[in-house]
Design an enzyme around this catalytic site. Structure first.
Site, PDB file in Angstrom:
ATOM      1  CG  HIS A 116      44.837  27.763  39.620  1.00  0.00           C
ATOM      2  ND1 HIS A 116      45.175  29.090  39.552  1.00  0.00           N
ATOM      3  CD2 HIS A 116      44.227  27.591  40.808  1.00  0.00           C
ATOM      4  CE1 HIS A 116      44.784  29.696  40.656  1.00  0.00           C
ATOM      5  NE2 HIS A 116      44.215  28.807  41.438  1.00  0.00           N
ATOM      6  CB  SER A 140      42.169  24.567  45.108  1.00  0.00           C
ATOM      7  OG  SER A 140      42.228  24.680  46.490  1.00  0.00           O
ATOM      8  CG  ASP A 174      34.831  34.204  43.823  1.00  0.00           C
ATOM      9  OD1 ASP A 174      34.852  33.024  44.169  1.00  0.00           O
ATOM     10  OD2 ASP A 174      35.654  34.708  43.026  1.00  0.00           O
ATOM     11  CG  MET A 175      32.868  32.074  49.785  1.00  0.00           C
ATOM     12  SD  MET A 175      32.192  31.901  51.450  1.00  0.00           S
ATOM     13  CE  MET A 175      32.950  30.363  51.971  1.00  0.00           C
ATOM     14  CB  ALA A 176      38.911  30.627  49.582  1.00  0.00           C
ATOM     15  CE  LYS A 224      28.055  27.130  61.947  1.00  0.00           C
ATOM     16  NZ  LYS A 224      27.317  28.314  62.385  1.00  0.00           N
ATOM     17  N   GLY A 306      30.000  41.076  48.010  1.00  0.00           N
ATOM     18  CA  GLY A 306      30.774  41.230  46.769  1.00  0.00           C
ATOM     19  C   GLY A 306      30.889  42.660  46.270  1.00  0.00           C
ATOM     20  CD  GLN A 307      27.336  47.607  46.976  1.00  0.00           C
ATOM     21  OE1 GLN A 307      26.778  47.077  47.935  1.00  0.00           O
ATOM     22  NE2 GLN A 307      26.994  48.787  46.515  1.00  0.00           N
ATOM     23  CG  ASP A 308      34.362  43.572  48.732  1.00  0.00           C
ATOM     24  OD1 ASP A 308      33.381  42.911  48.321  1.00  0.00           O
ATOM     25  OD2 ASP A 308      35.482  43.061  48.902  1.00  0.00           O
TER      26      ASP A 308
HETATM   27  P1  NAI Z   1      37.650  37.436  49.993  1.00  0.00           P
HETATM   28  O1  NAI Z   1      37.806  36.929  51.384  1.00  0.00           O
HETATM   29  O2  NAI Z   1      38.403  38.635  49.590  1.00  0.00           O
HETATM   30  O3  NAI Z   1      36.107  37.772  49.759  1.00  0.00           O
HETATM   31  C1  NAI Z   1      35.094  36.794  49.894  1.00  0.00           C
HETATM   32  C2  NAI Z   1      33.788  37.397  49.424  1.00  0.00           C
HETATM   33  O4  NAI Z   1      33.350  38.358  50.405  1.00  0.00           O
HETATM   34  C3  NAI Z   1      33.918  38.180  48.120  1.00  0.00           C
HETATM   35  O5  NAI Z   1      32.779  37.981  47.324  1.00  0.00           O
HETATM   36  C4  NAI Z   1      33.993  39.617  48.576  1.00  0.00           C
HETATM   37  O6  NAI Z   1      33.554  40.506  47.587  1.00  0.00           O
HETATM   38  C5  NAI Z   1      33.087  39.602  49.768  1.00  0.00           C
HETATM   39  N1  NAI Z   1      33.380  40.682  50.711  1.00  0.00           N
HETATM   40  C6  NAI Z   1      34.566  40.939  51.299  1.00  0.00           C
HETATM   41  N2  NAI Z   1      34.460  42.013  52.103  1.00  0.00           N
HETATM   42  C7  NAI Z   1      33.179  42.439  52.001  1.00  0.00           C
HETATM   43  C8  NAI Z   1      32.433  43.501  52.605  1.00  0.00           C
HETATM   44  N3  NAI Z   1      33.004  44.361  53.438  1.00  0.00           N
HETATM   45  N4  NAI Z   1      31.144  43.628  52.296  1.00  0.00           N
HETATM   46  C9  NAI Z   1      30.548  42.784  51.434  1.00  0.00           C
HETATM   47  N5  NAI Z   1      31.194  41.752  50.843  1.00  0.00           N
HETATM   48  C10 NAI Z   1      32.488  41.593  51.127  1.00  0.00           C
HETATM   49  O7  NAI Z   1      37.895  36.272  48.937  1.00  0.00           O
HETATM   50  P2  NAI Z   1      38.756  34.945  49.123  1.00  0.00           P
HETATM   51  O8  NAI Z   1      37.973  33.957  49.891  1.00  0.00           O
HETATM   52  O9  NAI Z   1      40.110  35.310  49.593  1.00  0.00           O
HETATM   53  O10 NAI Z   1      38.860  34.449  47.611  1.00  0.00           O
HETATM   54  C11 NAI Z   1      39.592  35.246  46.688  1.00  0.00           C
HETATM   55  C12 NAI Z   1      39.509  34.661  45.311  1.00  0.00           C
HETATM   56  O11 NAI Z   1      40.266  33.500  45.253  1.00  0.00           O
HETATM   57  C13 NAI Z   1      38.130  34.289  44.810  1.00  0.00           C
HETATM   58  O12 NAI Z   1      37.983  34.882  43.537  1.00  0.00           O
HETATM   59  C14 NAI Z   1      38.171  32.774  44.662  1.00  0.00           C
HETATM   60  O13 NAI Z   1      37.401  32.254  43.604  1.00  0.00           O
HETATM   61  C15 NAI Z   1      39.629  32.575  44.386  1.00  0.00           C
HETATM   62  N6  NAI Z   1      40.073  31.232  44.699  1.00  0.00           N
HETATM   63  C16 NAI Z   1      40.351  30.404  43.646  1.00  0.00           C
HETATM   64  C17 NAI Z   1      40.838  29.146  43.885  1.00  0.00           C
HETATM   65  C18 NAI Z   1      41.129  28.225  42.753  1.00  0.00           C
HETATM   66  O14 NAI Z   1      41.703  27.175  42.976  1.00  0.00           O
HETATM   67  N7  NAI Z   1      40.745  28.537  41.551  1.00  0.00           N
HETATM   68  C19 NAI Z   1      41.088  28.652  45.244  1.00  0.00           C
HETATM   69  C20 NAI Z   1      40.706  29.606  46.268  1.00  0.00           C
HETATM   70  C21 NAI Z   1      40.242  30.854  45.982  1.00  0.00           C
END
Ligand code: NAI
Length: 348
Positions: A116, A140, A174-176, A224, A306-308
């Site tokens: 991971h 994953s 960065d998003m799942a 999607k 991502g700015q959050d």
């Molecule tokens: P999340 O849902 O918290 O955010 C997704 C994206 O939306 C981020 O870039 C975040 O900065 C942006 N965002 C959120 N609210 C915002 C707003 N109000 N305005 C502008 N942008 C906004 O992230 P999620 O999908 O829960 O993923 C979390 C982490 O988990 C990521 O770093 C991802 O790489 C990691 N991940 C890693 C896995 C692995 O197997 N290595 C598997 C799944 C996720």
């Protein structure tokens, strides 16, 4: 619990070293985990230490890997990760991809067989900090129902993107491909909280607000997100000759053997398409123009994607990182492997 990033990094590294990682690898993993917590990505932060420790102790993560970059073309390569820590393998592969893109303008490097790798923005930001655009994606564990399906097939298959702006600014997204990462379910469990009813389903496939009842996640945006998860699995799995779809290994099962996961880095030198300085200025301009957009009712401000996370980091630098007590307690305890993660626990 509030903790400084430097303290958190040191605590994680110490625990991982005690489990058997080399000091060099323990520092890299700790850096990626502390990076995540420092930006509020607790799902992929220190909370995972205990799990990594168990996998290291049980032999399911190679602590003495034989890393090798196999050049497959002028702009491509396979980085053999030898089932080491994904954080270590993916960051080393990104360094190779950056060097390759520096020579040939573009690089596509697949990481073949790793554990991971955590929050993917860490790797794309490595490239953006060096002046390159990067996209990264990884496989994953199968834990999401396909659109219209009742059984799991794909993982949360995340995608990250980063591009350099002017004056050390960047855009980093960065998003799942599921509504939430599994780690957010774990985070809710460790905080004894509820989850919104559109994140996940229980064993009957019905929406649930109880993080302990979750058996599968749902793709973001229906068909999607489901399609994007497929794309990630093709590029980070099938393309690299790795197990794919429902055949991808599970995080909490077979803790004695390697995970065989794949990740793909795509790195682009903006200079092969345009003036890189102008590119950077326009990235920064995009950020400003987005920030200047009139907020909709109920919103204070429009953020660039991502700015959050940058805002959270700035707050945490002042107040300390908000870490779950249970996570901190484990880090400062004398315990190493607690055998917490049973072989038949839900995938993550
Ligand atoms: P999340 O849902 O918290 O955010 C997704 C994206 O939306 C981020 O870039 C975040 O900065 C942006 N965002 C959120 N609210 C915002 C707003 N109000 N305005 C502008 N942008 C906004 O992230 P999620 O999908 O829960 O993923 C979390 C982490 O988990 C990521 O770093 C991802 O790489 C990691 N991940 C890693 C896995 C692995 O197997 N290595 C598997 C799944 C996720």
């Amino acid at each position: 619990m509030r903790v400084a990033e430097s303290e958190l990094r040191a605590l994680i590294a110490k625990k991982l070293e005690r489990a058997g990682l080399t000091p060099e690898h323990a520092d890299i993993v700790a850096d990626v985990l502390a990076y995540a917590d420092a930006r509020g990505i607790h799902s992929h932060g220190a909370m995972r230490t205990e799990y990594y420790v168990e996998r290291i102790v049980k032999g399911g993560m190679n602590t003495k890997p034989d890393f090798r970059l196999e050049r497959t073309g002028p702009s491509s390569g396979i980085f053999h990760g030898d089932n080491a820590s994904g954080h270590v393998a993916a960051s080393a592969a990104m360094r190779e991809a950056i060097a390759m893109a520096g020579e040939s303008g573009i690089a596509v490097v697949g990481v073949r067989k790793m554990a991971h790798s955590g929050a993917l923005a860490y790797f794309t930001e490595q490239a953006a900090s060096a002046g390159f655009i990067a996209i990264s994606m990884c496989q994953s564990d199968p834990m999401a129902v396909p659109f219209g399906g009742a059984d799991v097939y794909y993982g949360t298959n995340p995608i990250a993107f980063a591009a350099p702006g002017a004056n050390d600014e960047m855009i980093s997204f960065d998003m799942a491909t599921t509504v939430q990462a599994w780690g957010n379910i774990l985070d809710a469990q460790s905080r004894n909280g509820e989850i919104p009813d559109d994140w996940a389903v229980d064993e009957k496939g019905s929406p649930t607000t109880d993080p302990n009842a979750v058996t599968a996640l749902v793709p973001v945006g229906g068909p999607k997100g489901y399609g994007l998860a497929m794309m990630v699995d093709v590029l980070a799995g099938i393309l690299l000759g790795l197990p794919f779809g429902k055949h991808v290994s599970s995080m909490y099962r077979s803790m004695h053997s390697g995970r065989d996961l794949g990740q793909l880095h795509i790195v682009i030198d903006p200079g092969v398409f345009t003036d890189p300085k102008e590119f950077g200025r326009n990235i920064s301009r995009t950020r400003r123009e987005l920030n200047d957009i009139t907020p909709a009712p109920g919103f204070e401000r429009v953020l660039a994607p991502g700015q959050d996370k940058e805002d959270i980091r700035a707050r945490y630098e002042v107040d300390g990182i908000d870490l779950a007590d249970s996570v901190y307690d484990y880090l400062v305890s004398d315990e190493v492997n607690r055998d917490t993660y049973e072989e038949d626990a839900p995938a993550g």
